[in-house]
Structures are given as C-alpha cells and as structure tokens.
Write a protein that holds these residues in place. Structure first.
Motif, PDB file in Angstrom:
ATOM      1  N   GLY A   1       7.092  -4.870   8.031  1.00  0.00           N
ATOM      2  CA  GLY A   1       5.759  -5.465   8.082  1.00  0.00           C
ATOM      3  C   GLY A   1       5.849  -6.578   9.108  1.00  0.00           C
ATOM      4  N   ARG A   2       4.746  -7.291   9.296  1.00  0.00           N
ATOM      5  CA  ARG A   2       4.765  -8.292  10.375  1.00  0.00           C
ATOM      6  C   ARG A   2       5.417  -9.610  10.005  1.00  0.00           C
ATOM      7  N   THR A   3       5.431  -9.951   8.707  1.00  0.00           N
ATOM      8  CA  THR A   3       5.952 -11.277   8.346  1.00  0.00           C
ATOM      9  C   THR A   3       7.142 -11.183   7.390  1.00  0.00           C
TER      10      THR A   3
ATOM     11  N   GLY B   1       0.777  -1.227   0.000  1.00  0.00           N
ATOM     12  CA  GLY B   1       0.000   0.000   0.000  1.00  0.00           C
ATOM     13  C   GLY B   1       0.813   1.284   0.000  1.00  0.00           C
ATOM     14  N   ILE B   2       0.361   2.234   0.801  1.00  0.00           N
ATOM     15  CA  ILE B   2       0.923   3.586   0.827  1.00  0.00           C
ATOM     16  C   ILE B   2       2.385   3.552   1.297  1.00  0.00           C
ATOM     17  N   GLY B   3       2.681   2.715   2.307  1.00  0.00           N
ATOM     18  CA  GLY B   3       4.061   2.633   2.818  1.00  0.00           C
ATOM     19  C   GLY B   3       5.024   2.193   1.725  1.00  0.00           C
TER      20      GLY B   3
ATOM     21  N   ALA C   1       8.771  -7.243  11.858  1.00  0.00           N
ATOM     22  CA  ALA C   1       8.574  -6.972  13.285  1.00  0.00           C
ATOM     23  C   ALA C   1       7.177  -6.392  13.468  1.00  0.00           C
ATOM     24  N   ASP C   2       6.493  -6.842  14.495  1.00  0.00           N
ATOM     25  CA  ASP C   2       5.168  -6.307  14.816  1.00  0.00           C
ATOM     26  C   ASP C   2       5.354  -5.046  15.658  1.00  0.00           C
ATOM     27  N   VAL C   3       5.182  -3.880  15.027  1.00  0.00           N
ATOM     28  CA  VAL C   3       5.436  -2.633  15.754  1.00  0.00           C
ATOM     29  C   VAL C   3       4.294  -2.264  16.702  1.00  0.00           C
TER      30      VAL C   3
HETATM   31  N1  LIG Z   1      -5.844   3.797   2.173  1.00  0.00           N
HETATM   32  C1  LIG Z   1      -6.501   4.861   2.631  1.00  0.00           C
HETATM   33  O1  LIG Z   1      -7.457   5.360   2.007  1.00  0.00           O
HETATM   34  C2  LIG Z   1      -6.098   5.507   3.933  1.00  0.00           C
HETATM   35  C3  LIG Z   1      -6.790   6.640   4.350  1.00  0.00           C
HETATM   36  C4  LIG Z   1      -6.407   7.258   5.543  1.00  0.00           C
HETATM   37  C5  LIG Z   1      -5.376   6.740   6.284  1.00  0.00           C
HETATM   38  N2  LIG Z   1      -4.734   5.628   5.853  1.00  0.00           N
HETATM   39  C6  LIG Z   1      -3.642   5.141   6.696  1.00  0.00           C
HETATM   40  O2  LIG Z   1      -2.450   5.079   5.928  1.00  0.00           O
HETATM   41  C7  LIG Z   1      -1.682   3.952   6.346  1.00  0.00           C
HETATM   42  C8  LIG Z   1      -1.413   3.038   5.173  1.00  0.00           C
HETATM   43  O3  LIG Z   1      -2.633   2.705   4.548  1.00  0.00           O
HETATM   44  P1  LIG Z   1      -2.741   1.565   3.440  1.00  0.00           P
HETATM   45  O4  LIG Z   1      -4.035   1.766   2.767  1.00  0.00           O
HETATM   46  O5  LIG Z   1      -1.501   1.520   2.638  1.00  0.00           O
HETATM   47  O6  LIG Z   1      -2.880   0.318   4.404  1.00  0.00           O
HETATM   48  P2  LIG Z   1      -2.453  -1.207   4.155  1.00  0.00           P
HETATM   49  O7  LIG Z   1      -2.406  -1.515   2.704  1.00  0.00           O
HETATM   50  O8  LIG Z   1      -3.330  -2.008   5.056  1.00  0.00           O
HETATM   51  O9  LIG Z   1      -0.965  -1.214   4.698  1.00  0.00           O
HETATM   52  C9  LIG Z   1      -0.689  -1.117   6.067  1.00  0.00           C
HETATM   53  C10 LIG Z   1       0.683  -1.701   6.283  1.00  0.00           C
HETATM   54  O10 LIG Z   1       0.932  -1.746   7.690  1.00  0.00           O
HETATM   55  C11 LIG Z   1       1.558  -2.981   7.984  1.00  0.00           C
HETATM   56  N3  LIG Z   1       1.224  -3.308   9.348  1.00  0.00           N
HETATM   57  C12 LIG Z   1      -0.013  -3.441   9.893  1.00  0.00           C
HETATM   58  N4  LIG Z   1       0.086  -3.739  11.190  1.00  0.00           N
HETATM   59  C13 LIG Z   1       1.410  -3.809  11.456  1.00  0.00           C
HETATM   60  C14 LIG Z   1       2.148  -4.089  12.636  1.00  0.00           C
HETATM   61  N5  LIG Z   1       1.537  -4.347  13.797  1.00  0.00           N
HETATM   62  N6  LIG Z   1       3.506  -4.075  12.558  1.00  0.00           N
HETATM   63  C15 LIG Z   1       4.138  -3.815  11.393  1.00  0.00           C
HETATM   64  N7  LIG Z   1       3.494  -3.529  10.238  1.00  0.00           N
HETATM   65  C16 LIG Z   1       2.145  -3.536  10.289  1.00  0.00           C
HETATM   66  C17 LIG Z   1       1.011  -3.973   6.960  1.00  0.00           C
HETATM   67  O11 LIG Z   1       1.976  -4.952   6.660  1.00  0.00           O
HETATM   68  P3  LIG Z   1       1.740  -6.523   6.964  1.00  0.00           P
HETATM   69  O12 LIG Z   1       0.273  -6.791   6.765  1.00  0.00           O
HETATM   70  O13 LIG Z   1       2.620  -7.206   5.988  1.00  0.00           O
HETATM   71  O14 LIG Z   1       2.182  -6.695   8.386  1.00  0.00           O
HETATM   72  C18 LIG Z   1       0.817  -3.096   5.730  1.00  0.00           C
HETATM   73  O15 LIG Z   1       1.958  -3.124   4.911  1.00  0.00           O
HETATM   74  C19 LIG Z   1      -2.488   3.259   7.461  1.00  0.00           C
HETATM   75  O16 LIG Z   1      -2.032   3.728   8.711  1.00  0.00           O
HETATM   76  C20 LIG Z   1      -3.908   3.717   7.191  1.00  0.00           C
HETATM   77  O17 LIG Z   1      -4.692   3.713   8.352  1.00  0.00           O
HETATM   78  C21 LIG Z   1      -5.080   5.007   4.705  1.00  0.00           C
END
Ligand SMILES: NC(=O)c1ccc[n+]([C@@H]2O[C@H](COP(=O)([O-])OP(=O)(O)OC[C@H]3O[C@@H](n4cnc5c(N)ncnc54)[C@H](OP(=O)(O)O)[C@@H]3O)[C@@H](O)[C@H]2O)c1
Length: 119
Positions: free
Chosen positions: A25-27, A5-7, A52-54
């Motif tokens: 990421g976690r895995t 995603g965004i990261g 690492a699970d942050v």
């Molecule tokens: N997409 C949107 O429209 C939107 C809007 C507003 C805010 N945001 C925020 O922007 C950020 C990124 O969004 P996204 O859409 O790209 O989300 P995403 O696709 O769900 O990505 C989130 C990432 O966080 C990692 N992650 C989750 N829990 C974790 C943990 N405990 N430790 C380490 N890594 C962890 C996941 O990696 P793994 O699953 O591999 O662990 C995943 O790569 C999030 O904080 C989201 O809330 C997104």
C-alpha cells in the motif's frame, strides 16, 4: 471502500493456504496495519509488507528490489473518483492510467521475466 479491501482478502486466503505473502500500500501505517492483522489472524504463511506507491516507477522499483521474485502477482491497486466527466482533466486521466494500468504492466513485466528465467 473498506479500510482493508479485496487485496487484503486475497492475501489472507493465500496465507491461510500456507503461501508467503507480501502486501503493498502507499503508507507504512496502512501496510503495517494489514501485516499485523494478517499475522494475528493465525494464517500459516509468512506475511511481509512494503510501503510503495506503485503508481510511479520509483514505487514499483522499490517493491521489486525488495521482493525480486514471486510465483503469484495480484495486481489489485486501483483508484477512482466520482466526478462529472467534464471536470476530469488530463492530470486526473494520467494518474488513473499510471495507477490502474501501468502499475500492473510494470510489475507483470518484471515478475514474468523472472519467472521465465527460473523455468
Ligand atoms: N470493490 C468493488 O466493487 C470493485 C469492483 C470492480 C473492481 N474493483 C477493483 O478491485 C481492486 C480492489 O478494490 P477494493 O474495493 O478492495 O479497493 P480499495 O479498498 O480502495 O483498495 C485498493 C487498495 O489499493 C491500494 N492502493 C491504491 N493506490 C495505490 C498505489 N498508488 N500504490 C500502492 N497501493 C495503492 C490501497 O492502499 P492504500 O490506500 O493503503 O495505499 C488499497 O489497499 C481495485 O483495483 C478496484 O478498482 C473493485
């Protein structure tokens, strides 16, 4: 959400500019997938990863031990679940707070302290 995603997009943009990046990421599997994809995209910067699970102290410790310093910290990790409000229990709220808030607090505290020491 997208599998990367965004990261991932932020890491790619920074590495394209020549910055060394560390993705998290976690895995191992998902981290390796992101690292390999970034490297294969021809970015200029060095790309490394750490699983690492942050959302837990042990996870942020693992990350900061392996990579003690950074110039740019991107607190991207975030989770949510679509659930009726009355069904969200205290454990859910605590988990959301740990992952969405405290992960960023702990990492910002660590890297800011290091940055202040260096400057
Ligand atoms: N997409 C949107 O429209 C939107 C809007 C507003 C805010 N945001 C925020 O922007 C950020 C990124 O969004 P996204 O859409 O790209 O989300 P995403 O696709 O769900 O990505 C989130 C990432 O966080 C990692 N992650 C989750 N829990 C974790 C943990 N405990 N430790 C380490 N890594 C962890 C996941 O990696 P793994 O699953 O591999 O662990 C995943 O790569 C999030 O904080 C989201 O809330 C997104």
């Amino acid at each position: 959400m997208s599998p990367l995603g965004i990261g991932f997009a932020i890491a790619k943009a920074l590495a394209k500019e020549g910055a060394s990046v560390v993705v998290n990421g976690r895995t191992e599997q998902r981290v390796n997938e992101a690292v390999n994809k970034l490297r294969a995209s021809g970015v200029r910067g060095k790309v490394e990863g750490v699983a690492a699970d942050v959302g837990a102290v042990g996870g942020t410790d693992k990350l900061t031990r392996r990579f003690p310093d950074t110039d740019i910290l991107v607190n991207n990790a975030g989770i949510f679940e679509v659930k009726p409000f009355e069904q969200i229990d205290d454990d859910d709220w605590k988990r959301f707070f740990e992952v969405n808030v405290l992960s960023g607090v702990r990492l910002s505290r660590h890297y800011l302290a290091g940055m202040k020491k260096r400057n």
